[in-house]
Each structure stands twice: as C-alpha cells, then as structure tokens.
Design a protein around this motif. Structure first.
Motif, PDB file in Angstrom:
ATOM      1  N   TYR A  17       0.828  -1.200   0.000  1.00  0.00           N
ATOM      2  CA  TYR A  17       0.000   0.000   0.000  1.00  0.00           C
ATOM      3  C   TYR A  17       0.863   1.250   0.000  1.00  0.00           C
ATOM      4  O   TYR A  17       2.005   1.221   0.470  1.00  0.00           O
ATOM      5  CB  TYR A  17      -0.909   0.042   1.236  1.00  0.00           C
ATOM      6  N   THR A  18       0.303   2.348  -0.491  1.00  0.00           N
ATOM      7  CA  THR A  18       0.939   3.654  -0.369  1.00  0.00           C
ATOM      8  C   THR A  18       0.288   4.362   0.813  1.00  0.00           C
ATOM      9  O   THR A  18      -0.941   4.480   0.862  1.00  0.00           O
ATOM     10  CB  THR A  18       0.732   4.480  -1.657  1.00  0.00           C
ATOM     11  N   MET A  19       1.081   4.802   1.778  1.00  0.00           N
ATOM     12  CA  MET A  19       0.520   5.426   2.983  1.00  0.00           C
ATOM     13  C   MET A  19      -0.126   6.771   2.649  1.00  0.00           C
ATOM     14  O   MET A  19       0.417   7.549   1.864  1.00  0.00           O
ATOM     15  CB  MET A  19       1.615   5.599   4.042  1.00  0.00           C
ATOM     16  N   SER A  20      -1.279   7.046   3.262  1.00  0.00           N
ATOM     17  CA  SER A  20      -1.955   8.334   3.036  1.00  0.00           C
ATOM     18  C   SER A  20      -1.267   9.452   3.805  1.00  0.00           C
ATOM     19  O   SER A  20      -1.390  10.624   3.448  1.00  0.00           O
ATOM     20  CB  SER A  20      -3.431   8.247   3.438  1.00  0.00           C
ATOM     21  N   VAL A  21      -0.551   9.108   4.867  1.00  0.00           N
ATOM     22  CA  VAL A  21       0.224  10.078   5.636  1.00  0.00           C
ATOM     23  C   VAL A  21       1.556  10.286   4.918  1.00  0.00           C
ATOM     24  O   VAL A  21       2.171   9.317   4.476  1.00  0.00           O
ATOM     25  CB  VAL A  21       0.469   9.559   7.064  1.00  0.00           C
ATOM     26  N   ALA A  22       1.986  11.550   4.778  1.00  0.00           N
ATOM     27  CA  ALA A  22       3.292  11.840   4.175  1.00  0.00           C
ATOM     28  C   ALA A  22       4.316  11.974   5.299  1.00  0.00           C
ATOM     29  O   ALA A  22       4.007  12.527   6.357  1.00  0.00           O
ATOM     30  CB  ALA A  22       3.221  13.126   3.362  1.00  0.00           C
ATOM     31  N   MET A  23       5.519  11.459   5.089  1.00  0.00           N
ATOM     32  CA  MET A  23       6.498  11.374   6.180  1.00  0.00           C
ATOM     33  C   MET A  23       7.867  11.913   5.807  1.00  0.00           C
ATOM     34  O   MET A  23       8.284  11.871   4.644  1.00  0.00           O
ATOM     35  CB  MET A  23       6.680   9.914   6.604  1.00  0.00           C
ATOM     36  N   SER A  24       8.575  12.392   6.828  1.00  0.00           N
ATOM     37  CA  SER A  24       9.996  12.681   6.738  1.00  0.00           C
ATOM     38  C   SER A  24      10.576  12.517   8.145  1.00  0.00           C
ATOM     39  O   SER A  24       9.858  12.087   9.062  1.00  0.00           O
ATOM     40  CB  SER A  24      10.244  14.084   6.182  1.00  0.00           C
TER      41      SER A  24
ATOM     42  N   TRP B 233      12.867   6.886  10.412  1.00  0.00           N
ATOM     43  CA  TRP B 233      12.044   5.692  10.171  1.00  0.00           C
ATOM     44  C   TRP B 233      11.594   5.685   8.714  1.00  0.00           C
ATOM     45  O   TRP B 233      11.085   6.699   8.218  1.00  0.00           O
ATOM     46  CB  TRP B 233      10.832   5.711  11.099  1.00  0.00           C
ATOM     47  N   VAL B 234      11.793   4.561   8.037  1.00  0.00           N
ATOM     48  CA  VAL B 234      11.304   4.440   6.659  1.00  0.00           C
ATOM     49  C   VAL B 234      10.632   3.087   6.453  1.00  0.00           C
ATOM     50  O   VAL B 234      10.938   2.109   7.148  1.00  0.00           O
ATOM     51  CB  VAL B 234      12.429   4.629   5.602  1.00  0.00           C
ATOM     52  N   SER B 235       9.721   3.074   5.521  1.00  0.00           N
ATOM     53  CA  SER B 235       9.013   1.855   5.142  1.00  0.00           C
ATOM     54  C   SER B 235       9.145   1.694   3.631  1.00  0.00           C
ATOM     55  O   SER B 235       9.201   2.682   2.905  1.00  0.00           O
ATOM     56  CB  SER B 235       7.539   1.997   5.528  1.00  0.00           C
ATOM     57  N   SER B 236       9.216   0.441   3.206  1.00  0.00           N
ATOM     58  CA  SER B 236       9.203   0.163   1.771  1.00  0.00           C
ATOM     59  C   SER B 236       8.582  -1.213   1.601  1.00  0.00           C
ATOM     60  O   SER B 236       8.233  -1.871   2.592  1.00  0.00           O
ATOM     61  CB  SER B 236      10.629   0.185   1.199  1.00  0.00           C
ATOM     62  N   VAL B 237       8.476  -1.669   0.377  1.00  0.00           N
ATOM     63  CA  VAL B 237       7.934  -3.015   0.167  1.00  0.00           C
ATOM     64  C   VAL B 237       8.792  -4.065   0.862  1.00  0.00           C
ATOM     65  O   VAL B 237       8.323  -5.165   1.147  1.00  0.00           O
ATOM     66  CB  VAL B 237       7.783  -3.353  -1.342  1.00  0.00           C
ATOM     67  N   ASN B 238      10.042  -3.708   1.197  1.00  0.00           N
ATOM     68  CA  ASN B 238      10.944  -4.659   1.869  1.00  0.00           C
ATOM     69  C   ASN B 238      10.813  -4.674   3.382  1.00  0.00           C
ATOM     70  O   ASN B 238      11.478  -5.471   4.040  1.00  0.00           O
ATOM     71  CB  ASN B 238      12.398  -4.369   1.483  1.00  0.00           C
ATOM     72  N   GLY B 239      10.027  -3.755   3.948  1.00  0.00           N
ATOM     73  CA  GLY B 239       9.851  -3.749   5.400  1.00  0.00           C
ATOM     74  C   GLY B 239      10.082  -2.370   5.990  1.00  0.00           C
ATOM     75  O   GLY B 239      10.292  -1.398   5.266  1.00  0.00           O
ATOM     76  N   TYR B 240      10.022  -2.305   7.326  1.00  0.00           N
ATOM     77  CA  TYR B 240      10.238  -1.064   8.069  1.00  0.00           C
ATOM     78  C   TYR B 240      11.641  -1.075   8.632  1.00  0.00           C
ATOM     79  O   TYR B 240      12.130  -2.112   9.039  1.00  0.00           O
ATOM     80  CB  TYR B 240       9.312  -0.963   9.281  1.00  0.00           C
ATOM     81  N   ARG B 241      12.278   0.097   8.712  1.00  0.00           N
ATOM     82  CA  ARG B 241      13.566   0.141   9.400  1.00  0.00           C
ATOM     83  C   ARG B 241      13.954   1.579   9.695  1.00  0.00           C
ATOM     84  O   ARG B 241      13.343   2.520   9.177  1.00  0.00           O
ATOM     85  CB  ARG B 241      14.653  -0.540   8.580  1.00  0.00           C
ATOM     86  N   TYR B 242      14.950   1.723  10.543  1.00  0.00           N
ATOM     87  CA  TYR B 242      15.562   3.030  10.784  1.00  0.00           C
ATOM     88  C   TYR B 242      16.833   3.112   9.957  1.00  0.00           C
ATOM     89  O   TYR B 242      17.613   2.153   9.905  1.00  0.00           O
ATOM     90  CB  TYR B 242      15.880   3.212  12.266  1.00  0.00           C
TER      91      TYR B 242
END
Ligand code: MD6
Ligand code: FE
Length: 216
Positions: free
Chosen positions: A58-65, A72-81
């Motif tokens: 999914y594409t998150m509706s919340v925009a992040m930086s 903290w980042v998320s991608s199709v490969n998972g979450y990580r710092y």
C-alpha cells in the motif's frame, strides 16, 4: 449533556493519564508552535515529505519525513531506521534544538527525566489521511518513552492495549497537545482516524505530528 463537551480542555488543564505510563499534556507545545513549525519547514526543505510504501504494497496516506541521527522508513521490503534519507542518500537533517528541547521538557513533565531521542518522525495528514492501528516496536530501547506532538487540525487518536483484539480508546488531539507514552503502554496498539476537513489558522488544511524516539 454538557454545553462544553465539545470544547478542547484549556491549555492549562491538568495532564490526562490515558493508560499506565501514558499521559496527554494539553496544549504543552502551544506557546512555541510557531518556532517549532519554522524549524520543521527548514528540515522539510532538506528532506521533503513523501508517501512511503508498506510491506503489504500500500501507499501510505500520511506523508512522512525525519530529522535526527536516525529516520524511520518503510518500503515493500519492510520497516527500518536508516542514517540516510533513501531519497537523497544524505544523512537526515539534524534535529533542531527547539524540537529536542521541547521533547525533553515534555518527557520530564511526564516522569521520564532522562529522555535522549535520536529520531524524530514527521507525519503530515491532510483531510482523509489516516494511520492504521500499529505498534511502535522497531526501536531497540523499549524502556524509553515516545513523545508525540500534535500541530494543526485536530485528530482522533486511537489507543488500545498490547493486544490488537482490545477495542481502542479514542482521544481527540488538538494543536499543541503532547502525548508521552512509555512504560507499560510502550507497545500499545494505536492509530489515527481519517482526518476531518477543516482549516487551521497556522497550518491550513493539515495536521503535523512529530514523534520523538530513542532508537539506539
Ligand atoms: C500520530 N502517532 O499521532 C501518529 N506512535 O499522528 C503515532 O503513531 C505515535 O503518537 C507512538 C507514540 C505516539 C504516537
Ligand atoms: Fe506510532
């Protein structure tokens, strides 16, 4: 039915304990909101907001930086710092002193005097954006609290227990509110309902949430 039910608590209202280890500090960041927003805008010029992909596709509706030594980042490969912004390959912008200072004062007020965050996640919501129920458990130090600052449009914050099955409580978070959360609540499931339409005097049709974490 009380005529005043829909009014937010006065900024001087006493903190509301929301669960063991979690407290809502009403209006704690109100007086310094303009300075915080100016500092956040500088960060966002270096590391623009973006809509991340989730491992589920999914594409998150919340925009992040992020700012701080880790983000903290998320991608199709998972979450990580990560230490670098994957978009620019440069280190995340440093955490502005006024943000760090606010986070430490809020943590101390809530009974966590030694808080030393190394990450600040910046979330932007526009009307309709939401954050599904989740646990924050990618941090190594689960003894440290998280400090969460709400700016701009109000939101309904969902706060459950460490079991996804339990029906969450609902708390309205308004501009300047700070939630500090640790101890027995650190792994509580939480989320944000779809943001309602509205216009805020400082932020327009947006809500910004800053969450400060101690990751390493
Ligand atoms: C938000 N907050 O309020 C999303 N996580 O926009 C979070 O996900 C959160 O507020 C951990 C601790 C506090 C939070
Ligand atoms: Fe969270």
């Amino acid at each position: 039915m009380d005529l005043f039910d829909d009014l937010p608590p006065h900024p001087d209202a006493a903190p509301t304990p929301i669960a063991p280890g979690a407290v809502l500090l009403h209006g704690f960041a109100c007086d310094e909101a303009v300075a915080l927003l100016q500092a956040v805008e500088v960060v966002l010029q270096q590391a623009p907001l973006r809509h991340l992909q989730t491992p589920g596709g999914y594409t998150m509706s919340v925009a992040m930086s992020n700012c701080g030594s880790l983000g903290w980042v998320s991608s199709v490969n998972g979450y990580r710092y990560t230490a670098c912004d994957p978009a620019s390959h440069r280190p995340w912008p440093a955490m502005p002193a006024c943000l760090l200072d606010l986070a430490q004062r809020a943590a101390a007020q809530a009974g966590y005097p030694q808080f030393a965050p190394d990450a600040c996640l910046i979330n932007q919501y526009v009307p309709g954006a939401k954050l599904s129920l989740h646990q924050d458990k990618d941090e190594l130090d689960l003894l440290a609290p998280i400090v969460s600052v709400s700016l701009g449009l109000p939101a309904v914050f969902l706060f459950g227990t460490s079991s996804r099955k339990d029906r969450p409580q609902r708390h309205r978070l308004v501009h300047g509110d700070v939630v500090v959360w640790g101890g027995p609540s650190r792994l509580a499931y939480h989320g944000v309902n779809a943001l309602a339409d509205g216009t805020h005097a400082l932020l327009g049709q947006r809500r910004l949430n800053l969450t400060f974490r101690c990751v390493r």
